[in-house]
Structure formats: C-alpha cells, structure tokens
Enzyme design. Structure first.
Site, PDB file in Angstrom:
ATOM      1  N   LYS A 153      43.055  36.010  30.018  1.00  0.00           N
ATOM      2  CA  LYS A 153      43.720  34.841  30.602  1.00  0.00           C
ATOM      3  C   LYS A 153      43.840  33.809  29.470  1.00  0.00           C
ATOM      4  O   LYS A 153      43.465  32.637  29.616  1.00  0.00           O
ATOM      5  CB  LYS A 153      42.873  34.313  31.782  1.00  0.00           C
ATOM      6  N   ASP A 178      45.962  38.205  36.239  1.00  0.00           N
ATOM      7  CA  ASP A 178      46.623  38.160  37.555  1.00  0.00           C
ATOM      8  C   ASP A 178      47.757  39.190  37.628  1.00  0.00           C
ATOM      9  O   ASP A 178      47.893  39.927  38.606  1.00  0.00           O
ATOM     10  CB  ASP A 178      47.118  36.742  37.912  1.00  0.00           C
ATOM     11  N   ASP A 208      34.347  43.553  35.862  1.00  0.00           N
ATOM     12  CA  ASP A 208      33.561  43.779  37.076  1.00  0.00           C
ATOM     13  C   ASP A 208      34.510  43.915  38.269  1.00  0.00           C
ATOM     14  O   ASP A 208      34.425  44.864  39.063  1.00  0.00           O
ATOM     15  CB  ASP A 208      32.655  42.547  37.253  1.00  0.00           C
TER      16      ASP A 208
END
Ligand code: NAD
Length: 333
Positions: free
Chosen positions: A172, A205, A229
């Site tokens: 990100k 995303d 995770d």
C-alpha cells in the site's frame, strides 16, 4: 532416520497429530518423531507454557511440526506461535494453496504460494494509548531493509526453483510511503537479480479484488506480515477452507511446519477433525528434508482418498478422523 520434534498442541491437535504419526509409520518414512508439547494443557501439568525440553529438542533437531495451540483471550501471553516465530527468527511464513480433487470450490486451477513476512510489520504489537483518557491509540509498523530483503529473496528463490516466471508483490505504498514504499523498492531491487522472473506490483485492495475474480493468474505472492495474514486465509477459503491449508515458518537455521487452523474447541475430542492441513504441511516438511519420494507417495494416497469421496465433515463428507486416516493408509498401497 531424521529426528523431528512433534508438537501436538491441544484441542484437535492430539487427533490430527496421531493421524500424521500413523500415516508416516505406514509409509515407512525415515523420520523419528520426538514429542514435546506446549500450551495450557502443559501449563496445568508442569507450570510451564513452553518447557525447556521443547526448546532443546527444536534447537537440536532444527525441524519441528506443530499442531494448533489455544491462545486464551485476555490472559497472560499473546501467542506461543508468534513467540516461537520470533525466538527462532522464522521470517518466512510459507502458505501454499491449491485445488484438491473431491473438494467443491467456486474456482478451479488455483496453485499459488504466499510468502508472508513473519517477524515485522504491525504484527510486532507495539501499541499505546496517546492520552490518559484513552480516547486515542497508536500502533507501530516496523519494516526493515534486512527483513524485507530476505522474505522477497525467499519468494524469488521459490519461483526460480519451481520455474515460475512471475512474483507478485503486494503493498500500500501509495499511502504508506516509508514502510510499504521501502518494501516495494527492495522488491524492485531484488527482482533485478532474477532474470526471466517478472515482478508484478499490486496494491492490497486491488489484490483482494483480483484474488476473488481471477485467482488462477497468481503463482507466487510476497507481502508484509498483516497483509499476508489476511490474504493467506482468503486464499485458503478459495480452495476449501482452513481444514486444507498447510503452512510453514522457516528461518535460516530452524523450520516449524504447522497447520494453519486453530485448535477447533467446538469439535475437539469428537473424532471429527480433518487432519489434511497438518498432513499437507508434513509433505512440505518432507520436501524440505529432501524426502520427495515419500512426500509424493503420501500425496498420491491423499489424492486417491479424496477422489474416492472419503472426506471429513468440514468438507461435506461423513468420515471420522480415524476412518479418513485408515483410508489414506490403505491407499498407500
Ligand atoms: P479454529 O481454526 O480453531 O476454528 C474455526 C472453525 O473451523 C471451527 O468451526 C472449527 O471447528 C473449524 N476447523 C478448524 N480446523 C479444523 C479441522 N482441521 N477440521 C475440521 N474443522 C476445523 O479457529 P478459532 O476457533 O478462532 O480458534 C480456536 C483457538 O485456536 C484459539 O485459541 C486461537 O487462538 C487458536 N489458534 C491457534 C492457531 C495455531 O496454533 N497455529 C491458529 C489459529 C488459532
């Protein structure tokens, strides 16, 4: 004979470990298990959560396979799993996922491996309240050059060894310019040393959206701790759920293989647990030990068992843990 530390864990850990031991014995795998346990069951008997003898065994054998361990909520320790990863610097969390016969899923042809950084990121758990009234809290996300380089290299080495021509780095960095920005920058640097392997860059995303529309287009994914995770459980869901998700925590010196799921207290002791995740983790362990023929032999028996529609309840079947184990042993031939 190679000695391996077996940490059964608790809850369904006992049942699935028993299945593993029986199958290894029947397949005549040259592995001798040294059983050492940890967790609340051990604490009640000995007053120690992780006995010294477990550390000694892991440090001597350098390789362990572990069942799930219950983490009590709101009490003393955070997680034995996280503790062992940190203590032995097991920086690579390796999570391979693929479609298996007889397991109904929305998608076909998924075969991908996630490399999750296992020691840094927001997972270090450094948090604090900013004011006495506790109206605001912050958490530290730590990313280092060393930590990033080694996990990204692990992913590229895997791609090279398995003749895969693309590694996808997930980040990100558009928002987290220093932490994720550095991780991405290092991925670009590392990629330059691997001729013939492309680096694909995807924002987390977008990655989630791509994974639920076109999962089969990914083969190797490398990312930071928390994204890894979440993504690895998402991918486990695409191929049949946590009951079929193997994993491994690998460092330079020591490796601990483990089923990804928890101790399933709702079905523990009822002979309903699916041992597949632990068994598939054990196949990765055999490959790590260069016992590929034994891994292949057990894998063939597992696939034959699933093809014959022998499955545990979580996969829509009605076999008990012991029936499923027996069938795999029969199919070893
Ligand atoms: P869980 O994975 O134990 O169970 C979630 C659901 O999946 C339950 O309905 C369970 O019955 C089912 N399930 C899980 N594994 C299964 C299997 N092999 N066969 C059939 N069904 C299976 O998750 P949870 O309930 O959130 O966690 C229970 C405990 O396990 C908690 O204390 C948690 O901290 C711990 N945990 C440990 C590990 C680990 O040791 N690696 C990982 C995750 C959770």
């Amino acid at each position: 004979m190679k000695k391996v530390t077996l940490i059964p864990g608790d809850g369904i850990g006992y049942e699935i470990s028993e299945s593993l031991v029986e199958i290894f014995k029947a397949a005549k795998v040259p592995v001798e298990f040294e059983t050492e346990n940890a967790g609340t069951d051990v604490y009640e008997k000995t007053g120690e959560l992780i006995p010294e003898s477990l550390y000694e065994s892991v440090e001597k054998n350098k390789i362990a396979i572990k069942g799930p361990i219950t983490t009590p909520i709101g009490k003393g320790f955070r997680s034995i799993n996280v503790y062992l990863r940190k203590k032995y610097d097991l920086y690579t969390n390796f999570r391979p996922s693929r479609n298996l016969p007889g397991i109904e899923t929305r998608y076909k042809n998924i075969e991908l491996a996630i490399f999750r950084e296992n020691t840094e990121g927001i997972y270090i758990g450094e948090e604090k309240f900013e004011d006495e009234e506790k109206t605001s809290a912050i958490a530290i996300k730590r990313i280092t050059r060393k930590g990033s380089e080694r996990i990204i290299k692990s992913a590229f080495e895997y791609a090279k060894n398995n003749k895969i021509s693309k590694v996808t780095v997930v980040h990100k960095a558009n928002i987290l310019k220093y932490t994720d920005g550095m991780f991405l920058e290092i991925a670009r640097e590392v990629a330059k040393n691997y001729e013939g392997i492309d680096l694909e860059e995807l924002i987390i995303d977008n990655m989630c959206m791509q994974l639920v529309t076109n999962p089969e287009r990914f083969k190797v994914i490398v990312t930071m701790n928390l994204y890894g995770d979440i993504l690895s459980d998402l991918v486990a869901g695409l191929v049949g759920g946590l009951g079929v998700a193997p994993g491994a925590n690998i460092g330079d010196d020591i490796a601990i293989f483990e089923a990804v799921h928890g101790s399933a207290p709702d079905i523990a002791g009822q002979n309903k647990a699916n041992p597949l995740a632990l068994l598939l983790s054990s196949l990765e362990m055999l490959k790590y030990l260069n016992l590929n023929d034994f891994a292949q032999k057990i894998e063939n028996a597992i696939l034959k068992t699933l093809e014959s529609d022998c499955k545990t309840g979580d996969l829509g079947g009605n076999a008990t843990t012991t029936e499923f184990t027996k069938k795999i042993i029969e199919n070893l031939g």
